[in-house]
Design a protein around this motif. Sequence first.
Motif, mmCIF file in Angstrom:
data_model
loop_
_atom_site.group_PDB
_atom_site.id
_atom_site.type_symbol
_atom_site.label_atom_id
_atom_site.label_comp_id
_atom_site.label_asym_id
_atom_site.label_seq_id
_atom_site.Cartn_x
_atom_site.Cartn_y
_atom_site.Cartn_z
ATOM 1 N N LYS A 26 -58.114 -46.599 -22.232
ATOM 2 C CA LYS A 26 -58.168 -47.850 -21.453
ATOM 3 C C LYS A 26 -59.434 -48.645 -21.738
ATOM 4 O O LYS A 26 -59.421 -49.877 -21.707
ATOM 5 C CB LYS A 26 -58.049 -47.520 -19.965
ATOM 6 N N THR A 46 -48.556 -41.817 -18.323
ATOM 7 C CA THR A 46 -47.996 -42.922 -17.531
ATOM 8 C C THR A 46 -49.092 -43.906 -17.151
ATOM 9 O O THR A 46 -48.894 -45.139 -17.203
ATOM 10 C CB THR A 46 -47.319 -42.380 -16.261
ATOM 11 N N ASP A 47 -50.245 -43.386 -16.776
ATOM 12 C CA ASP A 47 -51.387 -44.235 -16.405
ATOM 13 C C ASP A 47 -51.779 -45.145 -17.563
ATOM 14 O O ASP A 47 -51.977 -46.355 -17.390
ATOM 15 C CB ASP A 47 -52.558 -43.341 -15.993
ATOM 16 N N THR A 69 -49.948 -46.055 -20.295
ATOM 17 C CA THR A 69 -48.908 -47.022 -20.671
ATOM 18 C C THR A 69 -48.725 -48.102 -19.605
ATOM 19 O O THR A 69 -48.410 -49.248 -19.936
ATOM 20 C CB THR A 69 -47.575 -46.309 -20.930
ATOM 21 N N THR A 70 -48.946 -47.744 -18.345
ATOM 22 C CA THR A 70 -48.837 -48.729 -17.272
ATOM 23 C C THR A 70 -49.984 -49.729 -17.336
ATOM 24 O O THR A 70 -49.799 -50.939 -17.155
ATOM 25 C CB THR A 70 -48.828 -48.040 -15.903
ATOM 26 N N ALA A 71 -51.187 -49.216 -17.619
ATOM 27 C CA ALA A 71 -52.369 -50.077 -17.654
ATOM 28 C C ALA A 71 -52.399 -50.965 -18.896
ATOM 29 O O ALA A 71 -52.769 -52.147 -18.818
ATOM 30 C CB ALA A 71 -53.638 -49.224 -17.596
ATOM 31 N N LYS A 116 -49.729 -51.372 -21.271
ATOM 32 C CA LYS A 116 -48.435 -51.954 -21.630
ATOM 33 C C LYS A 116 -48.243 -52.050 -23.154
ATOM 34 O O LYS A 116 -48.316 -51.045 -23.834
ATOM 35 C CB LYS A 116 -48.255 -53.293 -20.929
ATOM 36 N N LYS A 172 -37.090 -44.614 -20.979
ATOM 37 C CA LYS A 172 -37.369 -44.785 -19.553
ATOM 38 C C LYS A 172 -38.546 -43.954 -19.068
ATOM 39 O O LYS A 172 -39.127 -44.262 -18.021
ATOM 40 C CB LYS A 172 -36.130 -44.430 -18.732
ATOM 41 N N TYR A 201 -41.634 -43.680 -20.104
ATOM 42 C CA TYR A 201 -42.868 -44.463 -19.994
ATOM 43 C C TYR A 201 -42.599 -45.963 -20.120
ATOM 44 O O TYR A 201 -43.485 -46.726 -20.521
ATOM 45 C CB TYR A 201 -43.868 -44.020 -21.064
ATOM 46 N N ALA A 202 -41.379 -46.389 -19.762
ATOM 47 C CA ALA A 202 -41.003 -47.801 -19.812
ATOM 48 C C ALA A 202 -41.279 -48.411 -21.188
ATOM 49 O O ALA A 202 -41.870 -49.493 -21.319
ATOM 50 C CB ALA A 202 -41.739 -48.587 -18.724
ATOM 51 N N GLN A 203 -40.810 -47.715 -22.236
ATOM 52 C CA GLN A 203 -40.980 -48.182 -23.606
ATOM 53 C C GLN A 203 -39.733 -48.940 -24.069
ATOM 54 O O GLN A 203 -38.652 -48.802 -23.487
ATOM 55 C CB GLN A 203 -41.253 -46.989 -24.522
#
Length: 324
Positions: free
Chosen positions: A194, A213-214, A216-218, A220, A250, A252-254
């Motif tokens: 990050k 997850t942290d 990929t969420t941060a 994107k 789904k 990691y919302a890729q």
Amino acid sequence: MKRALVTAAVLALAVTGCGGKQQTDSAAPGGSQSCEAGEGRITIATGNSGGVYYVLGGGLAQLISGTTKLRATAAETGASVQNIQQLVAGNYDVAFSLADTAADAVNGKGSFDGKPQKVQALSRIYPNSTQVLVRADAGIDSVADMKGKRISTGSPKSGTEVIANRLLQAAGLKPDTDVQAQRLDLAKTADGMKAGTLDGLVWSGGLPTAQITDITTALKDKVKFLDVTPLLPKLKAVNPVYDQGVIPAKTYAQPSDVPTVVVPNLLLVREDFPAGNACAITKLIFDKQAELAKVHPAAKEISKQLAPRTDPVPLHPGAKQALG
């Protein structure tokens, strides 16, 4: 509810420096072995605090303490290699490990060069997915492109470090000189990704892993996963336990599924672990699988059919009884 269960599992973790304390075994009438745990305390070696070993190990410790005469605690560790070394040394009684590292241990190879370790398995459990994540602006489209880059290869003496080094070698790179290897735990790895102080990471863990997850969420679309399956033939030449798998989009919302390399996990004990305890704990894993799955969804992938497939690591006699 799920968050509360995960939190409860993590709170169950307690670092401890001693294992195998006051364990007793129980025998059934007529001299046959009872599938019932004796009294005493046991310790479970898990892994990094952001990983599945840590969460699932805490949940397992709670189940053992709540349903048997044993009192179990779980400890955060550097994971597979360290877990086996300290299991054999008597610091822990049960240990999570990647199957490739465990195979190295019983064969006296890799990190255990020339020193076969006397460990046995309670069960094969869920598979780990090799998760290779890089910053999109780092110019990395394959493992070979990691040359000269800042790459987190996992905690020292972890199964992740073993796989990371084997991936680099399979790509024709020398881990010690061709990459700027950062031997970081998962929390520090997430911070580095990050902050932009890392170009990429290798992580071997269940799906999903909270720290991934942290990231990929941060970040994107500033990060992307690599498909490392072109290196699978070379990995299988080193150890046949490696196989092909997939990280579903789904997870990691890729934008799409990512093909990857998977390796099973094992629960290990020493050869002298009481058979009644081994049988009771192994049976508990499958009797209470739904509860473990509430602690972490990776437990849904534990299969009783696959559980005895731990070769070359021998299955503990108590575990054989439970799975029979």
